[in-house]
Design a protein around this motif. Structure first.
Motif, PDB file in Angstrom:
ATOM      1  N   SER A   1       0.816  -1.219   0.000  1.00  0.00           N
ATOM      2  CA  SER A   1       0.000   0.000   0.000  1.00  0.00           C
ATOM      3  C   SER A   1       0.845   1.262   0.000  1.00  0.00           C
ATOM      4  N   LEU A   2       1.905   1.264   0.788  1.00  0.00           N
ATOM      5  CA  LEU A   2       2.760   2.451   0.875  1.00  0.00           C
ATOM      6  C   LEU A   2       3.400   2.738  -0.475  1.00  0.00           C
ATOM      7  N   VAL A   3       3.911   1.720  -1.127  1.00  0.00           N
ATOM      8  CA  VAL A   3       4.548   1.890  -2.438  1.00  0.00           C
ATOM      9  C   VAL A   3       3.512   2.292  -3.483  1.00  0.00           C
ATOM     10  N   SER A   4       2.374   1.619  -3.443  1.00  0.00           N
ATOM     11  CA  SER A   4       1.308   1.924  -4.398  1.00  0.00           C
ATOM     12  C   SER A   4       0.835   3.367  -4.262  1.00  0.00           C
ATOM     13  N   SER A   5       0.648   3.810  -3.030  1.00  0.00           N
ATOM     14  CA  SER A   5       0.230   5.195  -2.793  1.00  0.00           C
ATOM     15  C   SER A   5       1.279   6.179  -3.300  1.00  0.00           C
ATOM     16  N   ALA A   6       2.541   5.885  -3.033  1.00  0.00           N
ATOM     17  CA  ALA A   6       3.618   6.762  -3.491  1.00  0.00           C
ATOM     18  C   ALA A   6       3.660   6.806  -5.020  1.00  0.00           C
ATOM     19  N   CYS A   7       3.457   5.652  -5.664  1.00  0.00           N
ATOM     20  CA  CYS A   7       3.433   5.616  -7.132  1.00  0.00           C
ATOM     21  C   CYS A   7       2.268   6.427  -7.676  1.00  0.00           C
ATOM     22  N   ASP A   8       1.126   6.355  -7.021  1.00  0.00           N
ATOM     23  CA  ASP A   8      -0.035   7.146  -7.450  1.00  0.00           C
ATOM     24  C   ASP A   8       0.264   8.643  -7.377  1.00  0.00           C
ATOM     25  N   VAL A   9       0.913   9.062  -6.292  1.00  0.00           N
ATOM     26  CA  VAL A   9       1.261  10.475  -6.121  1.00  0.00           C
ATOM     27  C   VAL A   9       2.248  10.904  -7.208  1.00  0.00           C
ATOM     28  N   LEU A  10       3.253  10.064  -7.460  1.00  0.00           N
ATOM     29  CA  LEU A  10       4.240  10.394  -8.492  1.00  0.00           C
ATOM     30  C   LEU A  10       3.614  10.422  -9.881  1.00  0.00           C
ATOM     31  N   SER A  11       2.719   9.500 -10.136  1.00  0.00           N
ATOM     32  CA  SER A  11       2.041   9.449 -11.428  1.00  0.00           C
ATOM     33  C   SER A  11       1.206  10.711 -11.654  1.00  0.00           C
ATOM     34  N   ALA A  12       0.508  11.121 -10.611  1.00  0.00           N
ATOM     35  CA  ALA A  12      -0.299  12.346 -10.719  1.00  0.00           C
ATOM     36  C   ALA A  12       0.587  13.568 -10.947  1.00  0.00           C
ATOM     37  N   ALA A  13       1.716  13.633 -10.261  1.00  0.00           N
ATOM     38  CA  ALA A  13       2.638  14.756 -10.433  1.00  0.00           C
ATOM     39  C   ALA A  13       3.223  14.752 -11.838  1.00  0.00           C
ATOM     40  N   TYR A  14       3.546  13.569 -12.351  1.00  0.00           N
ATOM     41  CA  TYR A  14       4.086  13.439 -13.705  1.00  0.00           C
ATOM     42  C   TYR A  14       3.066  13.916 -14.735  1.00  0.00           C
ATOM     43  N   ALA A  15       1.834  13.445 -14.599  1.00  0.00           N
ATOM     44  CA  ALA A  15       0.775  13.838 -15.535  1.00  0.00           C
ATOM     45  C   ALA A  15       0.520  15.341 -15.463  1.00  0.00           C
ATOM     46  N   SER A  16       0.509  15.889 -14.268  1.00  0.00           N
ATOM     47  CA  SER A  16       0.282  17.318 -14.085  1.00  0.00           C
ATOM     48  C   SER A  16       1.406  18.141 -14.721  1.00  0.00           C
ATOM     49  N   THR A  17       2.631  17.690 -14.545  1.00  0.00           N
ATOM     50  CA  THR A  17       3.780  18.382 -15.127  1.00  0.00           C
ATOM     51  C   THR A  17       3.700  18.369 -16.646  1.00  0.00           C
ATOM     52  N   LYS A  18       3.322  17.210 -17.208  1.00  0.00           N
ATOM     53  CA  LYS A  18       3.191  17.118 -18.664  1.00  0.00           C
ATOM     54  C   LYS A  18       2.120  18.066 -19.186  1.00  0.00           C
ATOM     55  N   GLU A  19       1.040  18.232 -18.430  1.00  0.00           N
ATOM     56  CA  GLU A  19      -0.046  19.124 -18.853  1.00  0.00           C
ATOM     57  C   GLU A  19       0.374  20.588 -18.809  1.00  0.00           C
ATOM     58  N   ARG A  20       1.107  20.969 -17.782  1.00  0.00           N
ATOM     59  CA  ARG A  20       1.436  22.377 -17.574  1.00  0.00           C
ATOM     60  C   ARG A  20       2.623  22.876 -18.385  1.00  0.00           C
ATOM     61  N   HIS A  21       3.520  21.968 -18.746  1.00  0.00           N
ATOM     62  CA  HIS A  21       4.753  22.393 -19.398  1.00  0.00           C
ATOM     63  C   HIS A  21       4.915  21.684 -20.744  1.00  0.00           C
ATOM     64  N   PRO A  22       4.553  22.354 -21.837  1.00  0.00           N
ATOM     65  CA  PRO A  22       4.614  21.736 -23.163  1.00  0.00           C
ATOM     66  C   PRO A  22       6.009  21.234 -23.554  1.00  0.00           C
ATOM     67  N   CYS A  23       7.039  21.940 -23.165  1.00  0.00           N
ATOM     68  CA  CYS A  23       8.400  21.507 -23.506  1.00  0.00           C
ATOM     69  C   CYS A  23       8.732  20.182 -22.822  1.00  0.00           C
ATOM     70  N   LEU A  24       8.380  20.082 -21.555  1.00  0.00           N
ATOM     71  CA  LEU A  24       8.621  18.837 -20.828  1.00  0.00           C
ATOM     72  C   LEU A  24       7.751  17.712 -21.372  1.00  0.00           C
ATOM     73  N   ARG A  25       6.553  18.041 -21.822  1.00  0.00           N
ATOM     74  CA  ARG A  25       5.664  17.032 -22.398  1.00  0.00           C
ATOM     75  C   ARG A  25       6.342  16.361 -23.594  1.00  0.00           C
ATOM     76  N   SER A  26       6.976  17.158 -24.428  1.00  0.00           N
ATOM     77  CA  SER A  26       7.667  16.614 -25.602  1.00  0.00           C
ATOM     78  C   SER A  26       8.779  15.653 -25.187  1.00  0.00           C
ATOM     79  N   VAL A  27       9.550  16.052 -24.188  1.00  0.00           N
ATOM     80  CA  VAL A  27      10.641  15.198 -23.702  1.00  0.00           C
ATOM     81  C   VAL A  27      10.078  13.922 -23.094  1.00  0.00           C
ATOM     82  N   CYS A  28       9.053  14.048 -22.276  1.00  0.00           N
ATOM     83  CA  CYS A  28       8.439  12.882 -21.633  1.00  0.00           C
ATOM     84  C   CYS A  28       7.833  11.927 -22.661  1.00  0.00           C
TER      85      CYS A  28
END
Length: 111
Positions: free
Chosen positions: A8-35
């Motif tokens: 659960s601890l790892v899964s929760s941490a992965c969910d948080v990281l996944s959400a942060a990754y998706a949010s970063t891709k949405e907000r920053h077009p340059c990073l989206r291209s790299v990702c």
């Protein structure tokens, strides 16, 4: 990997990281291209037929490592009861513990 990811601890941490990754891709077009490029690269490597013979050769070694890792994870789980708990519960329990200790200290000081 599945056993670790199932905690659960790892899964929760992965969910948080996944959400942060998706949010970063949405907000920053340059990073989206790299990702996006990195994701395509990983997908092409995992589907490449040249990887399969290497994986087949490594399979017995991976099985041995998996067995040792599983035993080690069981031992860690015995010593760290936090691992199966979700992050939210750990935070809640920690807040309660800190509040309890602070109340005890306040009471001791006022006495």
């Amino acid at each position: 990997v599945e056993e670790v990811a199932g905690l659960s601890l790892v899964s929760s941490a992965c969910d948080v990281l996944s959400a942060a990754y998706a949010s970063t891709k949405e907000r920053h077009p340059c990073l989206r291209s790299v990702c996006d490029a990195a994701e395509r690269g990983v997908q092409s490597v995992t589907t490449a037929s040249c990887v399969q013979p290497v994986l087949a050769t490594l399979e017995p070694h991976v099985a041995a490592v998996t067995e040792y890792a599983s035993k080690g994870l069981d031992k860690v789980g015995e010593k760290l009861p936090l691992l199966p708990k979700p992050v939210e519960q750990i935070l809640s329990d920690t807040k309660e513990l800190v509040s309890s200790r602070v109340a005890e200290v306040k009471e001791a000081v006022s006495s």
